[in-house]
Each structure stands twice: as structure tokens, then as C-alpha cells.
Scaffold this active site. Structure first.
Site, PDB file in Angstrom:
ATOM      1  N   LYS A  71      33.541  12.072 -15.221  1.00  0.00           N
ATOM      2  CA  LYS A  71      34.203  10.603 -15.405  1.00  0.00           C
ATOM      3  C   LYS A  71      33.775  10.653 -13.985  1.00  0.00           C
ATOM      4  CE  LYS A  71      35.081  10.707 -19.506  1.00  0.00           C
ATOM      5  NZ  LYS A  71      33.827  11.594 -19.805  1.00  0.00           N
ATOM      6  N   GLU A  78      42.339   5.970 -11.690  1.00  0.00           N
ATOM      7  CA  GLU A  78      42.477   5.053 -11.675  1.00  0.00           C
ATOM      8  C   GLU A  78      43.147   3.999 -11.935  1.00  0.00           C
ATOM      9  OE1 GLU A  78      38.465   5.208 -13.956  1.00  0.00           O
ATOM     10  OE2 GLU A  78      40.199   4.692 -15.373  1.00  0.00           O
ATOM     11  N   ARG A 117      25.119   9.636 -27.090  1.00  0.00           N
ATOM     12  CA  ARG A 117      24.861  10.324 -28.515  1.00  0.00           C
ATOM     13  C   ARG A 117      24.820   9.060 -29.241  1.00  0.00           C
ATOM     14  NH1 ARG A 117      30.439   9.379 -30.101  1.00  0.00           N
ATOM     15  NH2 ARG A 117      31.744  10.435 -28.200  1.00  0.00           N
TER      16      ARG A 117
END
Length: 453
Positions: free
Chosen positions: A116, A200, A301
Site C-alpha cells: 500500500k 493516513e 484482478r
């Protein structure tokens, strides 16, 4: 075009991929665990191979067993579906080094987006908006506390290697951060083998909107509209719709352009999804309000909710995936994409409709709704058993209409007509949601389910 395809997955998505493969004349090969032997995807495949016991680590995540099945059946390609090994870069590399075709993005793109923090940094460099946050893992609790002080509370504590809504916690102050940091780090080490944590900004009121991208064989990346995914429980989606009722034409243009930039930044090929947080702004002095969006993550995906995009664009995304993997042009003109109408997907899970706790069991009744604008992608039929070893998703009920109002009307009728007995089922929740004024208005956010409960 690929001639033989092994589907390294189970349930409704395996059945869904088999359906397209057969339509295209491709030999469909299923792999299954011992407890899944009687499920529809196994019997509908042209060939099926048992790859191990119920434990996913010994079957659907068993790389050696899956590659052995591909070799023994003469499979030319492997489609991973979603979940299990679908975002495992090492598996993708192994498939390709074995001389097989991987139906998905390249391993480098999977690896780049799997972390991430790395993904945030790549997106920021590509001009994709990212929320204020750390550019490297918070090495310890002191580093997390310092980062949060700079970012400003509340903050989201996230597993850098996480995904699917797992490995996240919210901290409103330093005391909460100390608790959440240890909790998330421990969970990440246990679930993902990587305890890296990022911090974050957390936005109390936010919508979850994502962009479907497709990296073509010729190198171009195109965006196939957006999906609204804000109806969630435990940070996991229950309902998706397209187009998003929150997205204006101007915002849509910015969102889709950001999605394309995100794909281009990693040389993306095949189907993928760029997930974003949509944050409403307070009205200015003139009374005008706007939205800003931030990159959340990229799913490398096919998504569970891909059918709503298929219905709005009149495409078969699995076919497009197979064409890209085969080096073929898409079935559509990338310069003349024309969405139409509105589509909604409801995830029918084996869980109680109040607390959403899993409730597996033998299926004694299974009657699917039919009618114009109604589609059901299911993994079970009467006589099957929903076991506790896998995700609780039993089926996806997808409806479409000329506009959102018609799609909602068809959704209400389809939910009323869908009969499932045996396992617990969340159909009653959807009946409630489809009468909820906030949802019907289109002006809802990711906290709508908690407000209903």
C-alpha cells in the site's frame, strides 16, 4: 485465442469464468477441494481435478497442486478469479515461467500495487491524488505517533500488505492509536506475513468509488466507468452500483482520467480496479460544494462486482481478459465506449441479516429470481452445503434498468422472489435497504449500514 483454461478458484466466480470459456469454445478445467466436489462449478467444467482438503492453504492456495493439475490436464492458461492466489505476484511469475499464460496483469504490476505504501508513492508520482499519509512504513509506535501528529487526527492505521477491507483501524487520538497500531501490526503479521503499517488521514464521512480499468494488448489503458461501493459492513462491500449517484460529469472525467494514469504508471495489462475515497467538501461562500477524491488501492484482478460494469457497458469482462491474455484486440472500440442505464449488485451471503455473522449450512431451498433485467451469478444449488472454510458469498444478484429508479424497482422484486433456506442469509437486509430513504436518495456514505443497525 486460448484453447484450454484452468480456473484456480471456486464457487460463483469459477462458475462465471467457465460460462464464458464454454461460450468461446475454450476447454474449461476446474480445480476443487474435497468438500467442494459436488458444487456446480465442478460438474459444469469440462474437466475437474481435486487439489487437496478443505483448508485453502492445502487446496486453492496450494501452488504446487494447482500447477500439477494444469500440467496433467494440458491447460494452456490459468485464470485466478479473485481472492486466493489472484494477487500473488510470485504465483503469477511461477505460472508464466512454467510456460503457461497468466490471465491477469504482469507480476511486476501486482507486486507494485500489493504494498500500500509503495502504491501510494507511485500514484502520487503519476499525478493521482493520494490522502495525506506516510511515505514509508511506521517502523514502531513512536514513529506512528509522530506521523499521526503531523497528519492530524483522526487517522487510519492500515496494514501495508492488506486488502479487501482487512487490516485497518481508526484512531481518534494518541491513546487509540497506541491500541490500534499494535492490533493492526499483529493482524498483518499473522494474515499477510508482513507487519508493515502505514498511517493516513481518516475521513469520517466518505464514499467508496472505484474505476474499472482494462489494460489492452496494444499497451493502451482504458477506463470502463465507475462503481459506487459505499454500502459496507466491516469495511467490506455488500452493494455496488454503476454509475455512482454521487459522481457528476465533471468529477467522472477526473476520476476516469486518474484511473487511466494509475494503470499507465505500472504498465498495466488486463482487468484491474482503482479504488478511491470520495470526500465531500463543505459548501463555499457561494453555496457551491465539490468533492475531492483520493487513491485508496488498486486491485490487480477481476472484482467481485464486475457484473455491474458489464451490464452498463454491454461487455463480458472475462472475455476481454482472455482476449488481452491471448494478445488479441478487445471486442469494443476503445474510442467509442458508451455506457447505458444503471446496474446494481447485491452480495447474497450466508450470514445473518442483523449482525452479519457467518451462518453456513446445507441448502434445502434455492430458487433464483428471473425476469427482464435480472441476473444471478451463483455458486450453489439446492442440495449443496455452504461450508465454514471459505468466504460466505453464495451468489450475486445483479439488476439493471434504463435508470436507477427502474433498477431499484427490479431489485426489490428480485429480492422478494429469491428463496434460500438452510444457511443463514442476508436477503432480509437487502429488502430493508431497498426501502431505506437514505439509500434511495443516492446520498449515502460508507456509514449507512451502521446507521441502519
Amino acid at each position: 485465442m486460448i484453447e484450454s483454461l484452468l480456473i484456480a478458484n471456486r464457487g460463483e466466480i469459477a462458475r462465471r469464468i467457465i460460462r464464458t470459456a464454454k461460450r468461446l469454445g475454450i476447454r474449461a478445467i476446474a480445480v476443487h477441494s474435497e468438500v467442494d466436489a459436488d458444487l456446480p462449478f465442478v460438474t459444469e467444467a469440462d474437466e475437474a481435478v481435486c487439489v487437496g482438503p478443505a483448508n485453502p492453504a492445502q487446496s486453492y492456495r496450494n501452488v504446487e497442486a494447482i500447477l500439477a493439475a494444469a500440467k496433467s490436464t494440458g491447460a494452456q492458461a490459468i485464470h485466478p478469479g479473485y481472492g486466493f492466489l489472484s494477487e500473488n505476484a510470485e504465483f503469477a511469475r511461477t505460472v508464466e515461467s512454467s510456460g503457461l499464460i497468466w490471465v491477469g496483469p504482469g507480476a511486476d504490476a501486482i507486486a507494485a500495487m500489493g504494498d500500500k505504501i509503495n502504491a501510494r508513492n507511485l500514484m502520487a508520482a503519476a499525478g493521482v491524488p493520494v490522502a495525506p499519509g506516510t511515505t514509508e512504513p511506521a517502523a514502531d509506535l513512536d514513529a506512528a505517533v509522530a506521523a499521526a501528529a503531523e497528519i492530524g487526527y483522526p487517522v487510519m492505521v492500515k496494514a501495508a500488505a492488506g486488502g479487501g477491507g482487512m487490516g485497518m483501524g481508526v484512531a481518534t487520538d494518541e491513546a487509540a492509536l497506541r491500541t490500534e497500531y499494535d492490533k493492526v501490526r499483529s493482524f498483518a503479521e499473522r494474515m499477510f506475513g508482513d507487519g508493515s503499517v502505514l498511517i493516513e488521514r481518516y475521513f469520517p464521512r466518505v464514499r467508496h468509488v472505484e474505476v474499472q480499468i482494462l489494460g489492452l494488448a496494444d499497451g493502451r489503458v482504458v477506463a470502463l466507468g465507475e462503481r459506487e461501493c459505499s454500502v459496507q459492513r466491516r469495511n467490506q462491500k455488500l452493494v455496488e452500483e454503476s454509475p455512482s449517484p454521487a459522481v457528476s460529469p465533471e468529477l467522472r472525467e477526473r476520476l476516469l482520467a486518474a484511473g487511466v494514469r494509475a494503470g499507465e504508471a505500472v504498465g498495466y495489462r488486463n482487468a484491474g480496479t482503482v479504488e478511491c475515497l470520495l470526500v465531500p467538501r463543505e459548501p463555499d461562500a457561494k453555496g457551491d460544494a465539490a468533492e475531492e477524491f483520493f487513491f485508496l488501492e488498486m486491485n490487480t484482478r477481476l472484482q467481485v462486482e464486475h457484473p455491474v460494469t458489464e451490464l452498463v457497458y454491454g461487455l463480458d469482462l472475462v472475455e476481454e481478459q482472455l482476449r488481452v491474455a491471448s494478445g488479441l484486440a478487445p471486442t469494443f472500440d476503445p474510442d467509442a465506449l458508451a455506457p447505458r442505464g444503471h446496474a446494481i449488485e447485491l452480495r447474497i451471503n450466508a450470514e445473518d441479516p442483523k449482525r452479519f455473522l457467518p451462518g453456513p449450512g446445507a441448502v434445502t431451498t434455492w430458487t433464483e429470481p428471473v425476469g427482464e433485467g435480472v441476473r444471478v451469478d451463483s455458486g450453489y444449488v439446492a442440495g449443496n452445503t455452504v461450508t465454514p472454510f471459505y468466504d460466505s458469498l453464495m451468489a450475486k444478484l445483479i439488476v439493471d434498468g434504463r435508470d436507477r429508479a427502474e433498477a431499484l424497482e427490479r431489485a426489490r422484486a428480485a429480492v422478494a422472489a429469491f428463496e434460500i433456506a438452510g444457511p443463514k442469509c442476508n436477503l432480509p437486509f437487502f429488502a430493508e435497504l431497498l426501502e431505506n430513504p437514505e439509500f434511495l436518495s443516492g446520498d449515502y456514505d460508507t456509514a449507512i449500514v451502521s446507521r441502519m443497525r
